[in-house]
Design a protein around this motif. Structure first.
Motif, PDB file in Angstrom:
ATOM      1  N   VAL A  25     -23.786  -3.078  10.176  1.00  0.00           N
ATOM      2  CA  VAL A  25     -24.045  -2.197  11.330  1.00  0.00           C
ATOM      3  C   VAL A  25     -22.746  -1.544  11.778  1.00  0.00           C
ATOM      4  N   LYS A  26     -21.649  -2.339  11.797  1.00  0.00           N
ATOM      5  CA  LYS A  26     -20.357  -1.781  12.212  1.00  0.00           C
ATOM      6  C   LYS A  26     -19.863  -0.737  11.224  1.00  0.00           C
ATOM      7  N   LEU A  27     -20.046  -0.995   9.923  1.00  0.00           N
ATOM      8  CA  LEU A  27     -19.618  -0.023   8.920  1.00  0.00           C
ATOM      9  C   LEU A  27     -20.367   1.289   9.093  1.00  0.00           C
ATOM     10  N   ASP A  28     -21.656   1.198   9.375  1.00  0.00           N
ATOM     11  CA  ASP A  28     -22.437   2.404   9.605  1.00  0.00           C
ATOM     12  C   ASP A  28     -21.946   3.132  10.851  1.00  0.00           C
ATOM     13  N   ALA A  29     -21.702   2.393  11.916  1.00  0.00           N
ATOM     14  CA  ALA A  29     -21.224   2.997  13.164  1.00  0.00           C
ATOM     15  C   ALA A  29     -19.856   3.650  12.966  1.00  0.00           C
ATOM     16  N   ASP A  30     -18.977   2.965  12.224  1.00  0.00           N
ATOM     17  CA  ASP A  30     -17.649   3.521  11.952  1.00  0.00           C
ATOM     18  C   ASP A  30     -17.751   4.790  11.107  1.00  0.00           C
ATOM     19  N   PHE A  31     -18.653   4.768  10.125  1.00  0.00           N
ATOM     20  CA  PHE A  31     -18.827   5.954   9.277  1.00  0.00           C
ATOM     21  C   PHE A  31     -19.316   7.148  10.101  1.00  0.00           C
ATOM     22  N   ILE A  32     -20.283   6.910  10.970  1.00  0.00           N
ATOM     23  CA  ILE A  32     -20.771   7.991  11.839  1.00  0.00           C
ATOM     24  C   ILE A  32     -19.629   8.519  12.700  1.00  0.00           C
ATOM     25  N   LEU A  33     -18.884   7.599  13.297  1.00  0.00           N
ATOM     26  CA  LEU A  33     -17.781   7.983  14.177  1.00  0.00           C
ATOM     27  C   LEU A  33     -16.731   8.806  13.433  1.00  0.00           C
ATOM     28  N   VAL A  34     -16.276   8.290  12.288  1.00  0.00           N
ATOM     29  CA  VAL A  34     -15.210   8.965  11.535  1.00  0.00           C
ATOM     30  C   VAL A  34     -15.680  10.300  10.976  1.00  0.00           C
ATOM     31  N   SER A  35     -16.867  10.318  10.395  1.00  0.00           N
ATOM     32  CA  SER A  35     -17.348  11.568   9.792  1.00  0.00           C
ATOM     33  C   SER A  35     -17.543  12.647  10.845  1.00  0.00           C
ATOM     34  N   GLU A  36     -18.056  12.266  12.020  1.00  0.00           N
ATOM     35  CA  GLU A  36     -18.245  13.260  13.084  1.00  0.00           C
ATOM     36  C   GLU A  36     -16.901  13.775  13.591  1.00  0.00           C
ATOM     37  N   GLU A  37     -15.917  12.887  13.730  1.00  0.00           N
ATOM     38  CA  GLU A  37     -14.585  13.322  14.161  1.00  0.00           C
ATOM     39  C   GLU A  37     -13.981  14.295  13.155  1.00  0.00           C
ATOM     40  N   ILE A  38     -14.086  13.944  11.868  1.00  0.00           N
ATOM     41  CA  ILE A  38     -13.504  14.798  10.833  1.00  0.00           C
ATOM     42  C   ILE A  38     -14.193  16.149  10.793  1.00  0.00           C
ATOM     43  N   LYS A  39     -15.513  16.165  10.927  1.00  0.00           N
ATOM     44  CA  LYS A  39     -16.244  17.441  10.909  1.00  0.00           C
ATOM     45  C   LYS A  39     -15.828  18.318  12.086  1.00  0.00           C
ATOM     46  N   GLU A  40     -15.704  17.718  13.271  1.00  0.00           N
ATOM     47  CA  GLU A  40     -15.276  18.494  14.441  1.00  0.00           C
ATOM     48  C   GLU A  40     -13.862  19.020  14.248  1.00  0.00           C
TER      49      GLU A  40
END
Length: 304
Positions: free
Chosen positions: A272-287
């Motif tokens: 669950v944490k890996l998924d949450a981290d992936f969402i967080l990082v990918s959204e930051e990078i896209k922005e």
């Protein structure tokens, strides 16, 4: 999961992958360990490693993939020494010189003998696809390694119509303009590291770390015609990185507030944490990339 170096590509058309089809495509090129005569192997492995079951991880509009390389370690000095000893032995026993083709055959035979006993080392290469905005982001500092992952993805999917995202920008000109004016696009601030170089490819370089880049010394370098090839930037006090004139973003570091955002997820729920981290990082990078693209303007760069 925290991407530290970015090589960025853009799709030339809209994409819409389903997880079932995408997973089947990756399964065609799943990673396998080196066999006795393999020098190296490269293929897809589980995106979340032992904490997941799938080769690809779909989350929101993004897809995480992971390629694994395994290679045999054969020190060149050891191989060359054994080849030289064998050549010397033949020349002494048969009283004749050893020609190139025979030398090549000797080396090939020695490699075949050593390969089954060689040590192995492995490495992982992560990337994610943003289906909404059409980004492909490879976590790599090397274009060669990024292209290797893309080649594997293209082989698995059958096609991968992408181009380097910043290939058409004159980033030398852009970075030099930002530092000369000491102003960066909205959302970005100039930090304390940079590299400058004379226009000639073999020209003098100036490498600056923890330096006041607004100083008169820097202005003098710029007035003398040096161009900026690397510039450290701070994006919204959330991500720091170095933008290079080849379009790569290197040495990403994330604000502690970001890194702590998912810290309350229990360790036993690591998937669950890996998924949450992936969402967080990918959204930051896209922005970040959307702001950077907007700040660079059109893909012709600044007019001279």
């Amino acid at each position: 999961m925290w991407f530290s170096n970015l090589i960025c590509y853009k799709f030339k058309q809209d994409v819409n992958y389903t997880q079932e089809d995408f997973e089947k495509a990756l399964e065609q090129d799943i990673f396998r360990p080196c066999g006795s005569q393999d020098m190296t192997t490269f293929g897809w492995t589980k995106a979340f490693g032992k904490h997941g079951q799938m080769l690809s991880h779909f989350s929101q509009d993004s897809i995480l993939v992971c390629a694994k390389r395994e290679e045999k370690v054969l020190p060149a000095a050891v191989v060359n020494e054994m080849v030289a000893e064998k050549i010397e032995q033949i020349e002494q026993q048969e009283n004749r010189p050893v020609k190139k083709k025979e030398k090549d055959d000797i080396k090939e035979n020695i490699l075949a003998t050593l390969l089954p006993q060689a040590f192995k080392k492995s490495s992982l290469q992560f990337a994610f696809i943003d289906q909404k905005s059409g980004w492909v982001i490879v976590n790599s500092a090397s274009f060669n390694k990024a292209e290797e992952l893309l080649a594997l993805l293209r082989k698995s999917l059958g096609t991968l119509p992408v181009v380097p995202a910043f290939a058409n920008y004159d980033l030398d000109l852009q970075l030099t303009h930002w530092l000369t004016e000491f102003t960066a696009p909205e959302g970005f601030a100039i930090s304390t590291d940079a590299e400058l170089q004379e226009p000639d490819d073999n020209g003098a370089q100036v490498k600056l770390k923890q330096h006041d880049l607004s100083s008169d010394e820097i202005k003098t370098h710029l007035e003398n015609g040096k161009r900026v090839t690397k510039l450290a930037l701070d994006w919204r006090e959330r991500v720091k990185f170095v933008l290079q004139n080849d379009g790569t973003l290197k040495r990403l570091s994330y604000a502690e507030a970001l890194k702590d955002q998912n810290a309350d997820i229990p360790k036993e729920d690591l998937a669950v944490k890996l998924d949450a981290d992936f969402i967080l990082v990918s959204e930051e990078i896209k922005e970040l990339l959307e702001d950077l693209t907007k700040g660079l303007g059109d893909d012709e760069g600044l007019e001279s």
